[in-house]
Structure formats: C-alpha cells, structure tokens
Design an enzyme around this catalytic site. Structure first.
Site, PDB file in Angstrom:
ATOM      1  N   LYS A  79      25.626  67.454  43.611  1.00 26.13           N
ATOM      2  CA  LYS A  79      25.429  66.102  43.373  1.00 26.13           C
ATOM      3  C   LYS A  79      24.178  65.749  43.967  1.00 26.13           C
ATOM      4  O   LYS A  79      23.365  64.798  43.617  1.00 26.13           O
ATOM      5  CB  LYS A  79      26.582  65.060  44.049  1.00 26.13           C
ATOM      6  N   ASP A 115      30.070  56.934  40.516  1.00 29.94           N
ATOM      7  CA  ASP A 115      31.048  56.597  41.295  1.00 29.94           C
ATOM      8  C   ASP A 115      31.270  55.437  41.840  1.00 29.94           C
ATOM      9  O   ASP A 115      32.289  54.985  42.153  1.00 29.94           O
ATOM     10  CB  ASP A 115      31.044  57.808  42.513  1.00 29.94           C
ATOM     11  N   GLY A 139      35.714  58.509  57.133  1.00 28.42           N
ATOM     12  CA  GLY A 139      34.727  59.507  56.697  1.00 28.42           C
ATOM     13  C   GLY A 139      33.340  59.180  56.406  1.00 28.42           C
ATOM     14  O   GLY A 139      33.076  58.170  56.315  1.00 28.42           O
ATOM     15  N   GLY A 253      42.828  57.895  43.955  1.00 30.28           N
ATOM     16  CA  GLY A 253      41.760  58.051  43.362  1.00 30.28           C
ATOM     17  C   GLY A 253      41.669  57.821  41.823  1.00 30.28           C
ATOM     18  O   GLY A 253      40.496  58.396  41.327  1.00 30.28           O
TER      19      GLY A 253
HETATM   20  P1  NAP Z   1      32.217  65.554  51.961  1.00 31.81           P
HETATM   21  O1  NAP Z   1      30.603  65.160  51.552  1.00 31.81           O
HETATM   22  O2  NAP Z   1      32.332  66.892  52.359  1.00 31.81           O
HETATM   23  O3  NAP Z   1      32.504  64.700  53.210  1.00 31.81           O
HETATM   24  C1  NAP Z   1      33.705  64.422  53.727  1.00 31.81           C
HETATM   25  C2  NAP Z   1      33.869  63.589  54.979  1.00 31.81           C
HETATM   26  O4  NAP Z   1      35.248  63.743  55.497  1.00 31.81           O
HETATM   27  C3  NAP Z   1      32.953  64.013  56.019  1.00 31.81           C
HETATM   28  O5  NAP Z   1      32.631  62.937  56.779  1.00 31.81           O
HETATM   29  C4  NAP Z   1      33.855  65.021  56.964  1.00 31.81           C
HETATM   30  O6  NAP Z   1      33.508  65.044  58.270  1.00 31.81           O
HETATM   31  C5  NAP Z   1      34.953  64.133  56.727  1.00 31.81           C
HETATM   32  N1  NAP Z   1      36.393  65.152  56.861  1.00 31.81           N
HETATM   33  C6  NAP Z   1      36.555  66.263  56.414  1.00 31.81           C
HETATM   34  N2  NAP Z   1      37.685  66.794  56.778  1.00 31.81           N
HETATM   35  C7  NAP Z   1      38.245  65.901  57.847  1.00 31.81           C
HETATM   36  C8  NAP Z   1      39.349  65.768  58.681  1.00 31.81           C
HETATM   37  N3  NAP Z   1      40.417  66.854  58.682  1.00 31.81           N
HETATM   38  N4  NAP Z   1      39.348  64.863  59.417  1.00 31.81           N
HETATM   39  C9  NAP Z   1      38.481  63.737  59.409  1.00 31.81           C
HETATM   40  N5  NAP Z   1      37.518  63.752  58.773  1.00 31.81           N
HETATM   41  C10 NAP Z   1      37.225  64.773  57.855  1.00 31.81           C
HETATM   42  O7  NAP Z   1      32.974  65.130  50.724  1.00 31.81           O
HETATM   43  P2  NAP Z   1      32.920  64.037  49.810  1.00 31.81           P
HETATM   44  O8  NAP Z   1      31.954  64.340  48.589  1.00 31.81           O
HETATM   45  O9  NAP Z   1      32.642  62.869  50.803  1.00 31.81           O
HETATM   46  O10 NAP Z   1      34.502  63.702  49.240  1.00 31.81           O
HETATM   47  C11 NAP Z   1      35.586  63.259  50.111  1.00 31.81           C
HETATM   48  C12 NAP Z   1      36.653  63.272  49.184  1.00 31.81           C
HETATM   49  O11 NAP Z   1      36.660  62.192  48.254  1.00 31.81           O
HETATM   50  C13 NAP Z   1      36.749  64.254  48.386  1.00 31.81           C
HETATM   51  O12 NAP Z   1      37.501  65.548  48.708  1.00 31.81           O
HETATM   52  C14 NAP Z   1      37.655  63.901  46.864  1.00 31.81           C
HETATM   53  O13 NAP Z   1      38.872  64.152  47.075  1.00 31.81           O
HETATM   54  C15 NAP Z   1      37.236  62.390  47.046  1.00 31.81           C
HETATM   55  N6  NAP Z   1      36.476  61.886  45.907  1.00 31.81           N
HETATM   56  C16 NAP Z   1      37.121  61.241  44.851  1.00 31.81           C
HETATM   57  C17 NAP Z   1      36.593  60.779  43.807  1.00 31.81           C
HETATM   58  C18 NAP Z   1      37.321  60.175  42.710  1.00 31.81           C
HETATM   59  O14 NAP Z   1      36.618  60.269  41.610  1.00 31.81           O
HETATM   60  N7  NAP Z   1      38.681  59.733  42.921  1.00 31.81           N
HETATM   61  C19 NAP Z   1      35.164  61.045  43.591  1.00 31.81           C
HETATM   62  C20 NAP Z   1      34.573  61.675  44.721  1.00 31.81           C
HETATM   63  C21 NAP Z   1      35.085  62.190  45.830  1.00 31.81           C
HETATM   64  P3  NAP Z   1      32.427  65.967  58.782  1.00 31.81           P
HETATM   65  O15 NAP Z   1      30.990  65.530  58.441  1.00 31.81           O
HETATM   66  O16 NAP Z   1      32.718  66.014  60.339  1.00 31.81           O
HETATM   67  O17 NAP Z   1      32.649  67.163  58.389  1.00 31.81           O
END
Ligand code: NAP
Length: 294
Positions: A79, A115, A139, A253
């Site tokens: 992305k 999104d 997050g 979601g």
């Molecule tokens: P990302 O960029 O990797 O960010 C994930 C965030 O979560 C980071 O701040 C990370 O912290 C934190 N995190 C990861 N593991 C954690 C844990 N065990 N405890 C506490 N914090 C934690 O991922 P993203 O793209 O934002 O996506 C996040 C989630 O959103 C995806 O996994 C997906 O399920 C969901 N999503 C859903 C849709 C939908 O259409 N429904 C669309 C997009 C995303 P650090 O920075 O410290 O690693």
C-alpha cells in the site's frame, strides 16, 4: 444490478478494462469473490484477479497493469509503495500515505484510499447518532492512519477526543503528526478515562491468528462503549464475541472490507456498487444501513 450513477465522490475518467488485487500474501483475500459477483451483475466483461507480488517485482507488475489498463486494489505490504509510485493521489491517499485502490489515466497511475470509507461506514453503523464520548484507537500502523482520517467526520459530528493506545508510543506520536489530526497518545490502558470512552477501534492484527489474545480486555469498557475490530473472521473475532457477551455493540471488519470494495468499485466505474451482490457472494445478509451485523 447496478443502481445508477454514484451521486458524488472520486471517479476514474478511464474505467479499468480488468481488475486485480496485488499483495503478498493474497490467497486469503475475499475481494475477488465479492468483486467478481458485483462485476457479473454490472460489468460482465471485466474480471477481478488476485496476484501475489514480491516487493522487488512490484514495478514490473505495475508496468504490465498499465499496458493492460488493469486497475485494482492493493493490500499489504504494497500500500505504501504504490502510494509513492502514484503520480496522482487523492487527499486520503496522501494523508494516510497508503493506496488501496488504483487505476490509470493517459498512462499515469492514480491512487486512492477507500479503507477510510469502509471505516466511516462502520463507525456510522455502530454509532448512528454520532459517537458519544472519546474514541480509543489501538495500534499505530497503516490501518490506524486510515482510522484517524476517518474519525475526522465523527469529530465534526460531536465525538470527543481521539486517543491512540499503542505499545510504541513514539510511533503513535509520529503517526498523529504525519496524518495531521488532533489526537493524543496513551502508552497504557490505565492512563485512559474509560467512562468517557464511547468507541474503541482495534487497528492491530491481534485476533487474526487462532489462539491470539484479545487486543484489549473488555473489562475496561463501559456499558455505553461500542467496539469496532478491523480484524474479521467468518465466525466473528474473539474480541467482538467477548464484547457482545458483555452486552456491548460490536462489529468486526467485514463491513469495512465490503464498503472499501464498494467505494473502489464506484471509483473505477462511476456507478453505485451492487452491494447486495457483494454480500450475497460472501454468504452474508446485507446489513441494513444503520444497523449492526450480528
Ligand atoms: P501494521 O501497519 O503492521 O500495524 C499494526 C499495528 O499494530 C502497529 O502499530 C503494531 O505495533 C501493532 N501491533 C502489532 N502486534 C501487536 C500486539 N501483539 N500488541 C499490540 N500492538 C500490536 O498493520 P495494518 O496494516 O495497520 O493492519 C492492522 C490490521 O488491520 C490487519 O491485521 C487487518 O486485520 C486489519 N485491516 C482490516 C481491514 C478491513 O478491510 N477490515 C483493512 C486493513 C487492515 P508496532 O508498530 O509496535 O509493531
């Protein structure tokens, strides 16, 4: 069937002749399933494919897409890279730094982030009279950026403060500055005045993997708080199930996924997306606009 022209919004001048989702991994994506059902109903000559793309292959694949007038969606981890490569970005793409929807005009790459639309739709469904109280975002990654932009409409409609609760508070501070929103950072759940919180949004991946813990104990939440888990699972996420067991309004979601797809469809083709077909393809009843999927 499509229900006519989309009343407003961003519309491609040149609709794509083919569609694809680019990501790695991409095998698990539900987008081809519901987008092909929508296309069958309204643009039967266009097919939506999935394509696994390694980071070092992205430029070659984008060049192929350009030659074929193939637009589509982008999922992780591309992305941000597609956003950087887009010569034309919408405001939401620029602010979030992420593109999930792309198309071509005169050979130039256009990028948008729908999104944000999916998040706005889910927040409206959970809080049809507006968010009453503060909003806590869990997050500070890519999805959290889209949440922060989406919450601006909730703020305008009377929501309280936005608080980002992240395990890396420095990353949350940087995110808030980059997206340029009015929000504050909390490093611990104990730092938050929970009785004032009307909505909690999980933008971490916690809950995706079987056996995962919940992203936040529902014990913190007041009876009036709504819960939105960006993670989705066919059987519902454990966090959503626990929140509902406590009597809270909660949604995963899936609606966000369908609404970001519907908004992408409307961007490509300039007509209202056939949402009923999309939900049918997923084997789910289409939720009424202002109710909550149970
Ligand atoms: P990302 O960029 O990797 O960010 C994930 C965030 O979560 C980071 O701040 C990370 O912290 C934190 N995190 C990861 N593991 C954690 C844990 N065990 N405890 C506490 N914090 C934690 O991922 P993203 O793209 O934002 O996506 C996040 C989630 O959103 C995806 O996994 C997906 O399920 C969901 N999503 C859903 C849709 C939908 O259409 N429904 C669309 C997009 C995303 P650090 O920075 O410290 O690693």
């Amino acid at each position: 069937m499509s229900t006519g022209r989309r009343p407003s919004g961003i519309v491609a001048r040149t609709p794509p002749g083919a569609l694809v989702i680019l990501g790695q991994p991409v095998a698990q994506s539900l987008s081809p399933l519901f987008q092909n059902a929508a296309l069958q109903a309204s643009h039967p000559g266009v097919h939506y494919a999935r394509r696994e793309v390694a980071a070092d292959d992205l430029d070659r694949v984008l060049a192929e897409c350009r030659a074929a007038n193939c637009g589509g969606n982008v999922t992780m981890p591309h992305k941000f890279a597609v956003c950087e490569r887009a010569s034309n970005r919408t405001e939401t793409a620029t602010r979030t730094g992420a593109v999930n929807t792309f198309w071509w005009e005169d050979g130039a790459l256009f990028g948008h982030n729908t999104d944000v639309d999916g998040i706005v739709a889910t927040v409206r469904a959970l809080c049809p009279d507006g968010v009453r109280g503060d909003v806590v975002v869990l997050g500070a990654g890519g999805a959290a950026a889209s949440v922060l932009v989406a919450l601006e409409s909730a703020r305008r409609a009377g929501a309280g403060r936005t608080i980002v609760l992240a395990r890396a508070p420095g990353r949350a501070t940087a995110l808030i500055a980059r997206v340029a929103v009015d929000a504050r950072v909390a490093a611990n759940a104990g730092d938050i005045a929970w009785p004032r919180v009307g909505l909690v949004i999980n933008a971490t991946p916690v809950g995706m993997t079987p056996g995962d813990a919940v992203p936040l104990s529902t014990e913190w939440l007041s009876a009036h708080a709504a819960v939105f888990d960006l993670v989705y699972k066919r059987e519902g996420t454990r966090w959503v199930q626990e929140a509902r067991a406590r009597g809270l309004l909660a949604e995963d979601g899936l609606r966000m996924l369908v609404e970001q797809g519907a908004s992408a469809f409307e961007t490509w083709f300039g007509v209202a997306a056939p949402r009923a077909e999309m939900w049918r393809a997923l084997g789910e009843p289409m939720p009424p606009d202002l109710s909550v999927r149970r």
